[in-house]
Scaffold this motif. Sequence first.
Motif, PDB file in Angstrom:
ATOM      1  N   LEU A  11     -50.168 -66.394  45.147  1.00  0.00           N
ATOM      2  CA  LEU A  11     -48.878 -65.654  45.707  1.00  0.00           C
ATOM      3  C   LEU A  11     -48.471 -66.051  46.832  1.00  0.00           C
ATOM      4  O   LEU A  11     -49.332 -66.273  48.053  1.00  0.00           O
ATOM      5  CB  LEU A  11     -48.953 -64.295  45.634  1.00  0.00           C
ATOM      6  N   GLN A  13     -45.053 -66.456  49.885  1.00  0.00           N
ATOM      7  CA  GLN A  13     -43.261 -66.041  50.285  1.00  0.00           C
ATOM      8  C   GLN A  13     -42.712 -67.475  50.233  1.00  0.00           C
ATOM      9  O   GLN A  13     -43.017 -68.448  50.309  1.00  0.00           O
ATOM     10  CB  GLN A  13     -43.381 -65.696  51.763  1.00  0.00           C
ATOM     11  N   PRO A  14     -41.454 -67.280  49.818  1.00  0.00           N
ATOM     12  CA  PRO A  14     -40.443 -68.241  49.926  1.00  0.00           C
ATOM     13  C   PRO A  14     -40.323 -69.160  51.214  1.00  0.00           C
ATOM     14  O   PRO A  14     -40.631 -68.520  52.386  1.00  0.00           O
ATOM     15  CB  PRO A  14     -39.091 -67.406  49.733  1.00  0.00           C
ATOM     16  N   LYS A  87     -39.787 -71.891  46.483  1.00  0.00           N
ATOM     17  CA  LYS A  87     -38.721 -71.208  46.264  1.00  0.00           C
ATOM     18  C   LYS A  87     -39.008 -70.157  44.940  1.00  0.00           C
ATOM     19  O   LYS A  87     -39.834 -70.474  44.207  1.00  0.00           O
ATOM     20  CB  LYS A  87     -37.329 -71.876  45.568  1.00  0.00           C
ATOM     21  N   PRO A  88     -38.262 -69.080  44.826  1.00  0.00           N
ATOM     22  CA  PRO A  88     -38.697 -68.111  43.894  1.00  0.00           C
ATOM     23  C   PRO A  88     -38.567 -68.725  42.575  1.00  0.00           C
ATOM     24  O   PRO A  88     -39.402 -68.359  41.730  1.00  0.00           O
ATOM     25  CB  PRO A  88     -37.576 -67.005  44.009  1.00  0.00           C
ATOM     26  N   GLU A  89     -37.754 -69.649  42.246  1.00  0.00           N
ATOM     27  CA  GLU A  89     -37.631 -70.395  40.922  1.00  0.00           C
ATOM     28  C   GLU A  89     -38.743 -71.249  40.859  1.00  0.00           C
ATOM     29  O   GLU A  89     -38.850 -71.697  39.588  1.00  0.00           O
ATOM     30  CB  GLU A  89     -36.172 -71.077  40.815  1.00  0.00           C
ATOM     31  N   THR A  91     -41.517 -70.063  40.742  1.00  0.00           N
ATOM     32  CA  THR A  91     -42.535 -69.200  40.022  1.00  0.00           C
ATOM     33  C   THR A  91     -42.882 -69.691  38.549  1.00  0.00           C
ATOM     34  O   THR A  91     -41.943 -69.661  37.673  1.00  0.00           O
ATOM     35  CB  THR A  91     -42.235 -67.939  40.202  1.00  0.00           C
ATOM     36  N   GLN A 111     -51.349 -69.689  37.974  1.00  0.00           N
ATOM     37  CA  GLN A 111     -50.105 -69.215  38.064  1.00  0.00           C
ATOM     38  C   GLN A 111     -49.654 -69.399  39.533  1.00  0.00           C
ATOM     39  O   GLN A 111     -50.658 -68.996  40.701  1.00  0.00           O
ATOM     40  CB  GLN A 111     -50.319 -67.794  37.785  1.00  0.00           C
ATOM     41  N   THR A 113     -46.720 -67.838  42.166  1.00  0.00           N
ATOM     42  CA  THR A 113     -45.663 -66.672  42.350  1.00  0.00           C
ATOM     43  C   THR A 113     -45.011 -66.900  43.492  1.00  0.00           C
ATOM     44  O   THR A 113     -45.860 -66.711  44.660  1.00  0.00           O
ATOM     45  CB  THR A 113     -46.434 -65.468  41.824  1.00  0.00           C
ATOM     46  N   VAL A 114     -44.029 -67.064  43.820  1.00  0.00           N
ATOM     47  CA  VAL A 114     -43.132 -67.029  44.917  1.00  0.00           C
ATOM     48  C   VAL A 114     -42.125 -65.945  44.980  1.00  0.00           C
ATOM     49  O   VAL A 114     -41.354 -65.828  44.267  1.00  0.00           O
ATOM     50  CB  VAL A 114     -42.243 -68.457  44.956  1.00  0.00           C
ATOM     51  N   THR A 115     -42.587 -64.968  45.923  1.00  0.00           N
ATOM     52  CA  THR A 115     -41.976 -63.807  46.019  1.00  0.00           C
ATOM     53  C   THR A 115     -41.765 -63.357  47.685  1.00  0.00           C
ATOM     54  O   THR A 115     -42.942 -63.307  48.303  1.00  0.00           O
ATOM     55  CB  THR A 115     -42.221 -62.675  45.090  1.00  0.00           C
ATOM     56  N   SER A 116     -40.746 -62.507  47.876  1.00  0.00           N
ATOM     57  CA  SER A 116     -41.133 -61.847  49.348  1.00  0.00           C
ATOM     58  C   SER A 116     -41.263 -60.451  49.223  1.00  0.00           C
ATOM     59  O   SER A 116     -41.730 -59.847  50.153  1.00  0.00           O
ATOM     60  CB  SER A 116     -39.367 -61.932  49.980  1.00  0.00           C
TER      61      SER A 116
END
Length: 116
Positions: A11, A13-14, A87-89, A91, A111, A113-116
């Motif tokens: 996991l 962050q952007p 970037k979130p995309e 993910t 996996q 996962t890019v998320t704030s």
Amino acid sequence: QVQLVESGGGLVQPGGSLRLSCAGSGFTGGSWTFSWYRQVPGKDREFVAAITSAGLNTRYADFVKGRFIISRGTDKNTMSLQMNSLKPEDTASYLCSVRYYGSDFWGQGTQVTVTS
């Protein structure tokens, strides 16, 4: 028996970075091409990057050019994908693949996962 094992997902962050690794076994003689693909549930698997076993030739999908770097390890059976400016995309599950004597082999995926 060709086997591929990915590691390094997680996991982030952007704007962050991750480094994926792929450790291969069961292929030694000749030459091969390592590739990274990624897959999101419900979508087709898409090509990310590739490198030849000699490490002399690389190829990237347009959407990762300038952000991701594929490299071969000192052990020719290993490779890495340095992912920057995520970037979130981005993910997805990232899968390692090797084409060896005309056959394609796949790892189980890791996996990202890019998320704030």
